[in-house]
Structures are given as structure tokens and as C-alpha cells.
Design a protein around this motif. Structure first.
Motif, PDB file in Angstrom:
ATOM      1  N   ARG A 180      -0.075  42.742  32.821  1.00 29.18           N
ATOM      2  CA  ARG A 180      -1.259  43.124  32.063  1.00 29.18           C
ATOM      3  C   ARG A 180      -1.308  42.404  30.711  1.00 29.18           C
ATOM      4  O   ARG A 180      -0.284  42.117  30.105  1.00 29.18           O
ATOM      5  CB  ARG A 180      -1.275  44.648  31.817  1.00 29.18           C
ATOM      6  N   GLU A 181      -2.542  42.134  30.281  1.00 26.06           N
ATOM      7  CA  GLU A 181      -2.722  41.472  28.983  1.00 26.06           C
ATOM      8  C   GLU A 181      -2.615  42.490  27.858  1.00 26.06           C
ATOM      9  O   GLU A 181      -3.232  43.560  27.902  1.00 26.06           O
ATOM     10  CB  GLU A 181      -4.075  40.767  28.906  1.00 26.06           C
ATOM     11  N   PRO A 190      -6.568  49.807  24.961  1.00 24.38           N
ATOM     12  CA  PRO A 190      -7.721  48.923  25.160  1.00 24.38           C
ATOM     13  C   PRO A 190      -8.948  49.737  25.548  1.00 24.38           C
ATOM     14  O   PRO A 190      -8.843  50.786  26.176  1.00 24.38           O
ATOM     15  CB  PRO A 190      -7.272  48.004  26.301  1.00 24.38           C
ATOM     16  N   ASP A 192     -11.794  48.234  27.029  1.00 20.51           N
ATOM     17  CA  ASP A 192     -12.708  47.493  27.903  1.00 20.51           C
ATOM     18  C   ASP A 192     -12.367  47.605  29.378  1.00 20.51           C
ATOM     19  O   ASP A 192     -12.836  46.821  30.187  1.00 20.51           O
ATOM     20  CB  ASP A 192     -12.715  46.016  27.502  1.00 20.51           C
ATOM     21  N   PHE A 193     -11.547  48.610  29.778  1.00 24.46           N
ATOM     22  CA  PHE A 193     -11.161  48.646  31.187  1.00 24.46           C
ATOM     23  C   PHE A 193     -12.291  49.096  32.100  1.00 24.46           C
ATOM     24  O   PHE A 193     -12.194  48.960  33.311  1.00 24.46           O
ATOM     25  CB  PHE A 193      -9.917  49.519  31.418  1.00 24.46           C
ATOM     26  N   HIS A 198     -14.467  42.851  34.149  1.00 21.36           N
ATOM     27  CA  HIS A 198     -13.083  43.222  34.417  1.00 21.36           C
ATOM     28  C   HIS A 198     -12.291  41.995  34.862  1.00 21.36           C
ATOM     29  O   HIS A 198     -12.693  41.267  35.759  1.00 21.36           O
ATOM     30  CB  HIS A 198     -13.033  44.290  35.505  1.00 21.36           C
ATOM     31  N   LYS A 199     -11.160  41.758  34.218  1.00 22.13           N
ATOM     32  CA  LYS A 199     -10.319  40.614  34.531  1.00 22.13           C
ATOM     33  C   LYS A 199      -9.123  41.061  35.361  1.00 22.13           C
ATOM     34  O   LYS A 199      -8.786  42.241  35.434  1.00 22.13           O
ATOM     35  CB  LYS A 199      -9.840  39.940  33.243  1.00 22.13           C
ATOM     36  N   SER A 202      -6.562  43.027  33.272  1.00 19.75           N
ATOM     37  CA  SER A 202      -7.048  44.140  32.464  1.00 19.75           C
ATOM     38  C   SER A 202      -6.422  45.453  32.912  1.00 19.75           C
ATOM     39  O   SER A 202      -5.969  45.595  34.047  1.00 19.75           O
ATOM     40  CB  SER A 202      -8.571  44.236  32.563  1.00 19.75           C
ATOM     41  N   TRP A 203      -6.427  46.410  32.006  1.00 21.72           N
ATOM     42  CA  TRP A 203      -5.851  47.733  32.263  1.00 21.72           C
ATOM     43  C   TRP A 203      -6.881  48.656  32.888  1.00 21.72           C
ATOM     44  O   TRP A 203      -8.070  48.575  32.611  1.00 21.72           O
ATOM     45  CB  TRP A 203      -5.379  48.359  30.959  1.00 21.72           C
TER      46      TRP A 203
END
Length: 341
Positions: A180-181, A190, A192-193, A198-199, A202-203
Motif C-alpha cells: 500500500r502507498e 487516507p 481517498d479510498f 482508486h489505484k 490504495s487503502w
């Protein structure tokens, strides 16, 4: 990063034996000895065992005259395990996470020692911060319930994910490993999950909850830039002040440089790191400043060297760090005006 030119190329001492002229990613097998008294019927550590006959490490000794003594190894002399790591041999400063560094192997020795000598790391939730190649988190995945291997940047995270895949056959059957970043300059947790963008790294909201419940944090060779150290302790405070009580084990290498300001060879990055820590007995300075982080240096002479592919040297340290949630009214900014010589 202050103090560094982004285009500078650096190389870890660990890679000095790698083939010259090799560019791009290289695969190495880091071999370590599993003590003979680790019972294969009782310990998942034996999942790490490799083919003893194929190991390059031989048991040798010398007599008083320096002549080699050939020792016939018994079946109980120990077993060899290995971790396969894809890494760069050289990199720019922003990409140093693509290399394996000496402090990373010291921390690996500590984790292996805890795994072989106790059940402390059995079925825990843990996170590796600034994981680089992910070597330590991969070793932890043999015993932990959940491991978060975290770093910043797609290139480093993709390499971490590749290393997790290379070693996934050795993990515990119930272990979850997440790459995870975690950008230390951004907020935790974070936010933005749930974003549409979504990357891969990402969490999820449930992973954030698990990370807040983590008991163990580990980090290696993340102390070399004051800006980075400030960002590291900023996110560390957020992580350690939430959820369950956590302990961080941090390995670092003191790097000395001659500076015109000091007119001496000093380890200023190490000094800045130490400014964030206090001993348990420290009651504050003349200004009433009391660092929240409590540090204890671990005696490395008590930690056997299981990983054979490096020389420890005298400038590597291992620290146990805890977070003190008490007395918020006297917490202030760190002092960093002491040069370590």
C-alpha cells in the motif's frame, strides 16, 4: 530532498558483490540460517527452509595455526532459508527504495531472531514503513496475521508487489499481505479510498482499521534527510496515537559527512533523528520540552547475524520506539542543534 542532487547515483554496500555493469533490476537470494533447535513440528519458521545441500554457506572452523578444520555437518546443524528479492544495484536518490541497504538486513536479523526465539510476532498485525524492497515485511509474513508493506511511488510499490509474489509460496496460509502507498507528507488516515480514481495500491476503509490496530511497526534506513525525517515522525505520530498501542523497531546507518558549517565530520541526519527521542527517565529540558517518542537503543551484539550476505560494521543501530500519549501540554517542536561526531 535537501542536501542531495536528484540525479546523483548511489549504491548500497550490500550490492558491492553484484556483477559489474548490470543495469536495471537484478534478482538476489538472501540466505539465512534457521537454528537447529527450531522444531519443524511446532514452528511455521520451517516454511522458510530451503535445500541445505544447495546453500553456498559451509560450516568451517580454524585451528590455532589458522588451518581450516573440516567439520562433518550433522542433520541437526540447522537449515537454510532464503528470501528472493528483485532490486536495483544502483539508483538515484529518489529511488533508493529499489536497493537493499545494510540497515534493512540488520532489521531482518532482529525479526528472524524474534521469530526463532519467541512467539511475540505470531498472528500480529504489522506494517513496514518506507519498505523499499519489502524484504522485512516479507519475512514478517511468515508469522504475522496481516502485513502492510508501505512506501511511496508506483515504481517502488510495483517492485514490492513483485517481491511479495516471488515469495508468496512461503507465507502462512492465513496471512494477508498488502502493498500500500503511504506518503508521509499526506494525512493519515487516507481519505481517498472511496474515490473513483482508486489505484492498485490504495487503502480500503477496512485496511485502515486494521492498520490502526497494528501492534508492530518496522522501518529500516529511512533516516538520511532532515525533511524526510520530519515527515516520517509526523506520520508516525498519527499512526501511533490511534488505535492499539504500537511499538516501532527502526534500523538505521549513521552516515558521516564533512560540513563547512561544522568544519568537522558529523552525522547531522542522525542528530536530527535523535532530537525526536527521549529516554524513559528524561523529564524535560529547561524549556519544559518533552519529546513524545521514547527511544531505547537495542544491543546488536545480542542479535545473531542470520543473514550472511552483508557486514554489519560499527555504524548501524537498532532502536525500539514507543509513543507517549501523556502530557500533551508540554509537547513542543524538537531541538536539533547537536552535531553527532
Amino acid at each position: 530532498m535537501s542536501g542531495f542532487e536528484l540525479e546523483d547515483q548511489v549504491m548500497s554496500e550490500v550490492h558491492l558483490g553484484c556483477p559489474p555493469g548490470v543495469s536495471g533490476l537484478h534478482v538476489s537470494h538472501f540466505t539465512f540460517l534457521i537454528p537447529h533447535d527450531v522444531d519443524s513440528k511446532e514452528s511455521r519458521c520451517m516454511d522458510l527452509v530451503g535445500d541445505e545441500a544447495s546453500s553456498p554457506w559451509k560450516i568451517v572452523d580454524q585451528d590455532e595455526d589458522g588451518d581450516l578444520l573440516v567439520v562433518r555437518r550433522s542433520k541437526r546443524s540447522g537449515h537454510f532459508g532464503s528470501v528472493t528479492i528483485q532490486h536495483n544495484i544502483m539508483s538515484s536518490i529518489p529511488s533508493v527504495g529499489l536497493q537493499v541497504w545494510k540497515a534493512e538486513l540488520v532489521l531482518a536479523d532482529f525479526v528472524l531472531h524474534q521469530m526463532f526465539s519467541s512467539s511475540e510476532f505470531n498472528d500480529i498485525i504489522s506494517a513496514e514503513l518506507g519498505a523499499g524492497t519489502g524484504l522485512v515485511g516479507i519475512i514478517l509474513a511468515h508469522m504475522a496475521k496481516t502485513v502492510f508493506i508501505t512506501d511511496h511511488g508506483d515504481e517502488i510499490l510495483s517492485n514490492c508487489a513483485k517481491n511479495v509474489l516471488l515469495n508468496s509460496g512461503l507465507f502462512g496460509s492465513q496471512t494477508s499481505v498488502h502493498v500500500r502507498e503511504l506518503d508521509w507528507k499526506n494525512s493519515w488516515p487516507p481519505s481517498d479510498f472511496n474515490s473513483a480514481s482508486h489505484k492498485r495500491y490504495s487503502w480500503t476503509s477496512s485496511e485502515v482499521e486494521d492498520a490502526n490496530r497494528a501492534n508492530l511497526l518496522v522501518a529500516a534506513d529511512v533516516i538520511y534527510s532532515d525533511d524526510l525525517t520530519d515527515a516520517f515522525f509526523s506520520v508516525l505520530e498519527k499512526l501511533m496515537s490511534q488505535g492499539s498501542e504500537k511499538v516501532l523497531y527502526l534500523a538505521l546507518e549513521k552516515r558521516y559527512n564533512f560540513t563547512l558549517h561544522d568544519l568537522n565530520v558529523v552525522a547531522n541526519a542522525y542528530s536530527h533523528f535523535r532530537s525526536y527521542l527521549r529516554d524513559e527517565e528524561f523529564e524535560g529540558d529547561e524549556d519544559g520540552y518533552l519529546p513524545r517518542f521514547v527511544g531505547k537503543r537495542i544491543d546488536l551484539s545480542a542479535i545473531p547475524q542470520y543473514v550472511k550476505e552483508y557486514e554489519r560494521g560499527a555504524d548501524v543501530e537498532l532502536w525500539q520506539i514507543r509513543y507517549d500519549k501523556r502530557k500533551p501540554e508540554i509537547i513542543g517542536p524538537p531541538h536539533n542543534d547537536i552535531a553527532v561526531r
